[in-house]
Enzyme design. Structure first.
Site, PDB file in Angstrom:
ATOM      1  CB  SER A  49      37.594  48.206  36.429  1.00 55.62           C
ATOM      2  OG  SER A  49      36.281  48.178  36.951  1.00 55.62           O
ATOM      3  N   GLY A  50      37.879  49.348  39.603  1.00 56.24           N
ATOM      4  CA  GLY A  50      37.946  49.011  41.006  1.00 56.24           C
ATOM      5  C   GLY A  50      37.365  47.662  41.367  1.00 56.24           C
ATOM      6  CG  HIS A  51      33.656  45.979  39.549  1.00 53.42           C
ATOM      7  ND1 HIS A  51      33.060  44.823  39.099  1.00 53.42           N
ATOM      8  CD2 HIS A  51      33.774  46.777  38.476  1.00 53.42           C
ATOM      9  CE1 HIS A  51      32.823  44.913  37.798  1.00 53.42           C
ATOM     10  NE2 HIS A  51      33.246  46.086  37.398  1.00 53.42           N
TER      11      HIS A  51
ATOM     12  CB  CYS B 257      29.462  43.602  29.619  1.00 53.33           C
ATOM     13  SG  CYS B 257      30.453  44.364  30.911  1.00 53.33           S
TER      14      CYS B 257
ATOM     15  CG  ASN C 119      36.799  40.242  28.949  1.00 58.50           C
ATOM     16  OD1 ASN C 119      37.462  40.459  27.942  1.00 58.50           O
ATOM     17  ND2 ASN C 119      35.480  40.192  28.934  1.00 58.50           N
TER      18      ASN C 119
ATOM     19  CD  GLN D  49      38.961  40.775  33.928  1.00 56.64           C
ATOM     20  OE1 GLN D  49      39.412  40.227  34.932  1.00 56.64           O
ATOM     21  NE2 GLN D  49      37.676  41.105  33.826  1.00 56.64           N
TER      22      GLN D  49
ATOM     23  N   GLY E  70      35.919  50.962  34.499  1.00 52.12           N
ATOM     24  CA  GLY E  70      36.668  50.572  33.317  1.00 52.12           C
ATOM     25  C   GLY E  70      36.085  51.083  32.018  1.00 52.12           C
ATOM     26  CB  THR E  71      32.621  51.268  30.682  1.00 52.85           C
ATOM     27  OG1 THR E  71      32.377  49.852  30.703  1.00 52.85           O
ATOM     28  CG2 THR E  71      31.937  51.874  29.469  1.00 52.85           C
TER      29      THR E  71
END
Length: 394
Positions: free
Chosen positions: A199-201, A326, A147, A175, A71-72
């Protein structure tokens, strides 16, 4: 002790079917997807299938999906990839730091930046965006679901305003993906979204892989320079196992969305939320009264420090969060809650519970025993709370 995990907005566990889809590409089909021999073409076919599954989740063309490291990187690529000196960027005070810190860096490079405020409920008002538009506004970036609070933004309206003003529109949907329908097709409700981050995770795929949807009309300058991977938009040898995992997770999420999964998950969240509010006094939901993604609740517990409550619950086997993973360990209160008008004290007394599709009703019921007991114990140790209680008694 059986642990209960309610921090899915930080990361989700890898689904067994996702792991099984990935496994052969670690051990057997290990070719480079850019190679022309058989092993390379096996890898290329797997990447292409994964791209189709991600495109299916978004209702876009496979060629509009760019695989990244997460994502970042996707957020940074969206911003740095379209903005140049003299352009104007509009974003909001509640964005993930992947956007906010990127905006700060862009500002140092000569891009003008406007940060929009939010309402006490955490909503970006369309009128605020309309007033902020300038002739040189090149990009508007507003996250879909927050998030920390789960609050959902009126992305369709905001994107429409951006387009009417001649600007591109990016949304961080990290999200929202796998929890809300995403349709960027010409007739979809996100038809005016030009760039979208995944984002995958966060959707039961592995860490270290993500994607950026880039509408085919958008010219994107790469951040990395090397090979011609990802149609020259993201250089670097493809993370084939990770991409395969993301594709499988997107396939699973698509089916789950069609099978009324979000409604079932929201029922569990509501059971948890209502139970906490009914069992514990001086609590409330941050972002109450507006649409929120169905897995998230952010609750303040007055007269309790969130950090102490996190530790107490962790010792009892319940994993929750004080906000963005984060920012874990940061001494400053949540920038999201402060932007919503909460005091620093109440911000520091807020806990995020975020569920996943693996959360069970039994875990909710267990949490409803652990949380009130932990809060009561910590309040007994609070001089301010005991002073207030004594005053009421007298």
């Amino acid at each position: 002790m059986q642990r209960i995990y309610m921090d899915a907005n930080a990361t989700t566990p890898l689904l067994p079917e996702v792991f099984e889809a990935m496994r052969p590409f670690y051990l057997e089909h290990y070719g480079n997807a850019s190679s022309i021999h058989q092993q390379g073409q096996q890898a290329r076919s797997a990447v292409d299938r994964a791209r189709e599954h991600v495109a299916g989740l978004l209702h876009c063309r496979p060629a509009e999906v760019v695989f990244t490291s997460g994502g970042t990187e996707s957020d940074n690529l969206a911003l740095f990839g379209v903005l140049a000196k003299g352009d104007h960027l509009i974003t909001t005070a509640i964005e993930h730091h992947a956007v906010l810190h990127a905006a700060q860096s862009l500002e140092a490079r000569g891009i003008e930046v406007t940060i929009l405020p939010v309402t006490p409920a955490g909503i970006v008002e369309p009128t605020e965006l309309l007033a902020a538009l300038r002739p040189n506004t090149r990009l508007v970036s507003v996250m879909y679901a927050n998030n920390e609070t789960g609050v959902i933004q009126p992305i369709d309206a905001l994107a429409g305003i951006a387009h009417a003003g001649g600007a591109l529109f990016h949304t961080d949907a990290v999200q929202a993906a796998g929890k809300l329908p995403l349709d960027v097709s010409p007739h979809g409700f996100l038809k005016d979204v030009d760039l979208l981050t995944l984002s995958g995770h966060k959707i039961h795929a592995p860490k270290g892989v993500g994607a950026l949807y880039v509408r085919r009309s958008v010219q994107l300058s790469p951040m990395f320079h090397g090979g011609s991977h990802e149609r020259q938009r993201r250089a670097g040898t493809e993370n084939v196992p990770g991409i395969v995992g993301l594709g499988k997770a997107a396939e699973v999420a698509t089916a789950w969305l069609k099978n009324d999964g979000p409604a079932s998950l929201a029922c569990l969240r509501d059971r948890l939320e209502q139970g906490i509010l009914s069992l514990i006094e001086e609590t409330g939901v941050n972002g109450a009264g507006v649409s929120r993604v169905g897995n998230t609740t952010n609750i303040y517990f007055d007269h309790v420090e969130a950090e102490a409550l996190l530790i107490a619950l962790d010792l009892k086997g319940l994993s929750v969060s004080g906000g963005s993973a984060c920012q874990s360990g940061a001494s400053e209160p949540s920038h999201v809650l402060i932007a919503m008008g909460l005091s620093a004290a109440r911000s520091r007394a807020s806990i995020r519970f975020s569920l996943s599709k693996l959360t069970t009703q039994a875990e909710i019921d267990q949490a409803l025993q652990l949380v009130p007991a932990a809060v009561a114990h910590l309040r007994e140790l609070s001089p301010a709370y005991n002073k207030k209680t004594l005053a009421v008694t007298v």
